[in-house]
Design a protein around this motif. Structure first.
Motif, short mmCIF file in Angstrom:
data_model
loop_
_atom_site.label_atom_id
_atom_site.label_comp_id
_atom_site.label_asym_id
_atom_site.label_seq_id
_atom_site.Cartn_x
_atom_site.Cartn_y
_atom_site.Cartn_z
N ARG A 15 4.81 -1.13 -11.54
CA ARG A 15 5.10 0.17 -10.93
C ARG A 15 4.05 1.21 -11.31
O ARG A 15 3.74 1.38 -12.49
N TRP A 23 7.60 6.06 -7.45
CA TRP A 23 6.79 4.91 -7.88
C TRP A 23 6.39 4.06 -6.69
O TRP A 23 7.15 3.95 -5.73
N CYS A 25 5.46 0.06 -6.07
CA CYS A 25 5.65 -1.21 -6.79
C CYS A 25 4.68 -2.27 -6.28
O CYS A 25 4.73 -2.67 -5.12
#
Length: 144
Positions: A15, A23, A25
């Motif tokens: 992340r 975030w 990923c």
């Protein structure tokens, strides 16, 4: 490298903290998430940590000191374009990390060896994320 550890690296969520919050990923062998494309541009990138060298649990104090040293080493690289806070999230663990834009593979390989990391994730521009083994023992380089 033991296949269980290799599978753990592949299942980890990598992340990256976004500038406006939230975030993105990264997953091994998947395309780079769209929110990171503009940040990356045409550059190489890597997701690396200094926590738990050789995949062996260390104290929080040791890990923080190693991570600070890694940050200083990355900042000292003339090829570094940007650094974003990041975190590797496994089934039962979390490791603060760095998402680094700019350094070439050879530079990141050297950092991984210096900080005794068995592997790290990297890519070129908005291509797929790849797991790169950093051991001096075969197999070295891209994980198959």
């Amino acid at each position: 490298m033991d296949s269980t550890l290799l599978d753990t690296y592949r299942r980890t969520e990598y992340r990256v903290r976004l500038a406006r919050g939230g975030w993105a990923c990264i997953q091994v062998d998947a395309p780079l998430p769209t929110p990171l494309h503009a940040l990356i541009g045409p550059h190489d990138w890597a997701f690396i940590t200094a926590w738990n060298p050789l995949s062996r649990q260390q104290s929080r104090r040791q890990n923080h000191a190693a991570q600070h040293a890694l940050l200083q080493a990355v900042r000292a690289l003339p090829s570094t374009v940007a650094i974003r806070p990041a975190i590797g999230v496994g089934a039962q663990w979390r490791e603060p990390s760095l998402f680094v834009i700019g350094p070439a593979l050879a530079e990141v390989d050297a950092l991984a060896r210096q900080f005794q990391q068995a592997a790290y994730v990297h890519g070129l521009a908005d291509g797929h994320a790849r797991l790169r083994l950093s051991s001096d023992q075969p197999p070295r380089g891209q994980a198959g």
